[in-house]
Design an enzyme around this catalytic site. Structure first.
Site, PDB file in Angstrom:
ATOM      1  CE  LYS A   1      -3.267  -2.979   0.459  1.00 46.81           C
ATOM      2  NZ  LYS A   1      -4.069  -3.393  -0.704  1.00 46.81           N
TER       3      LYS A   1
ATOM      4  CE  LYS B   1     -10.726  -5.779  -1.942  1.00 49.02           C
ATOM      5  NZ  LYS B   1      -9.897  -4.750  -2.581  1.00 49.02           N
TER       6      LYS B   1
HETATM    7 MG    MG Z   1      -6.909  -2.614  -3.664  1.00 41.89          MG
END
Ligand code: MG
Length: 371
Positions: free
Chosen positions: A168, A268
């Protein structure tokens, strides 16, 4: 059985504290606990199915735990009496009764698929169309930190068998370049390290970072907030781009494909509203050569195992990995069951349905029941 009817829908809420605080989007978003909703749908055939909906906190996406339970409260009455195996009819009825709010519908849709697979006597992946031979690699989720901290975190995941790492980034441009160079310089043969920006960069920042690390072979997930911004980055950079938070529905997927905005998408299941919708997006990706990661937005072994089944329907080159949320949270409502990390991979269980039956003694009293 010719006809089957939904007789009862039961809802539990589960607090899932993270083992340690987690930062993403360059550190501007911090997470300490997740709020999960478990759903069991019972039928007149004596077959029940389970689903889970668990947003990643309340700041990651326009989704939150209380919203799921309010959505189910609105929708449960629509499903009573319907055949849970008619997934398209179920989803049309949900959309007619409550337009939008896909994340509130996901657990219901997953529970219906669990019932359909159990009643067919098939593991969910096989009912969804395939069981590909190889287990699916689990991608790590490496919290934003200093270059050295992030590499140390990658190493901790390596020690648990992980070979795919989602690192990240997305804070300060100079520091992001340092992070990426440090991680790429320490990448091992056979390993994939990619950089997930979680919407944090402006196009100017994305273009600057991506062009500064031109020689590094990798891709960037969700570099900016909107598809328009990412399309602008696409025109001025050369690395493959992935879309995650920007993919909500089939219209987004059509646009991503038609305009050539991305080479990868992260599907997702909770965000797109369940397996029925995720399957449509999967099929478009397969037909048009777009690579996928399959994940949920959070949850226990129940959500992870639904992901494992769905991912295992996709041939290996088109599916780069899944994510194991269960390893970042407690408690575990189904000890010993479902998809677990084996050498950094998930395999879909060879049991009818999803193959996870939460232990009622571990999930407490239900919050609501509709019948
Ligand atoms: Mg992501």
């Amino acid at each position: 059985m010719r006809r089957m009817k939904i007789e009862r829908i039961t809802v539990w809420q589960l607090d899932l504290p993270l083992h340690k605080p987690y930062y993403l989007s360059g550190g501007r978003l911090r997470f300490e606990r997740l709020d999960s909703t478990l759903v069991r749908i019972d039928t007149d055939a004596g077959i029940s199915g389970w689903g889970e909906g668990c947003p990643w906190g309340v700041t990651y996406l326009p989704a939150f735990g209380k919203g799921i339970r309010a959505g189910i409260d609105e929708l449960a009455g629509v499903l009573l009496g319907m055949d849970p195996r008619q997934h398209d009819a179920i989803n049309r009825a949900l959309d007619l009764a409550l337009p939008g709010h896909p994340y509130a519908k996901s657990a219901l849709d997953i529970a219906c698929w669990d019932i359909a697979a159990r009643s067919a006597g098939l593991p969910l992946c096989e009912l969804l169309g395939a069981r590909e031979p190889d287990p699916v690699p689990i991608a790590s989720s490496v919290s934003t930190g200093s270059p050295a901290e992030m590499l140390a975190e990658v190493q901790r995941f390596r020690d648990r068998g992980y070979r795919v790492h989602s690192c990240k980034v997305g804070a300060d441009v100079g520091l992001d370049i340092e992070r990426i160079r440090h991680l790429a310089a320490n990448e091992r043969a056979g390993e994939i390290i990619f950089y997930d920006v979680n919407r944090a960069w402006l196009p100017r920042e994305a273009i600057t970072v991506m062009n500064a690390i031109d020689g590094i072979t990798s891709w960037f997930e969700q570099p900016c907030e909107t598809l328009d911004e990412i399309a602008q980055v696409r025109r001025q950079t050369r690395h493959p781009i992935g879309i995650d938070e920007g993919l909500h529905d089939y219209q987004d997927m059509l646009r991503i494909q038609r305009d050539g905005i991305a080479e990868l998408v992260n599907i997702k299941i909770n965000r797109v509203g369940g397996l029925t919708r995720a399957r449509r997006i999967r099929d478009l990706c397969l037909q048009t050569g777009i690579t996928m990661l399959i994940m949920d937005t959070g949850g226990t072994v129940l959500a992870d195992t639904a992901v494992a089944h769905f991912a295992q329907t996709i041939p290996a080159p088109s599916c780069l990995g899944v994510w194991s949320c269960q390893e970042m949270v407690e408690p575990d409502p189904a000890p010993g069951q479902g998809a677990r990390n084996v050498d950094g991979c998930f395999s879909a269980p060879d049991l009818p349905g999803i193959g996870v039956e939460p232990d009622l003694a571990l999930i407490g009293e239900p919050l609501a029941q509709y019948s």
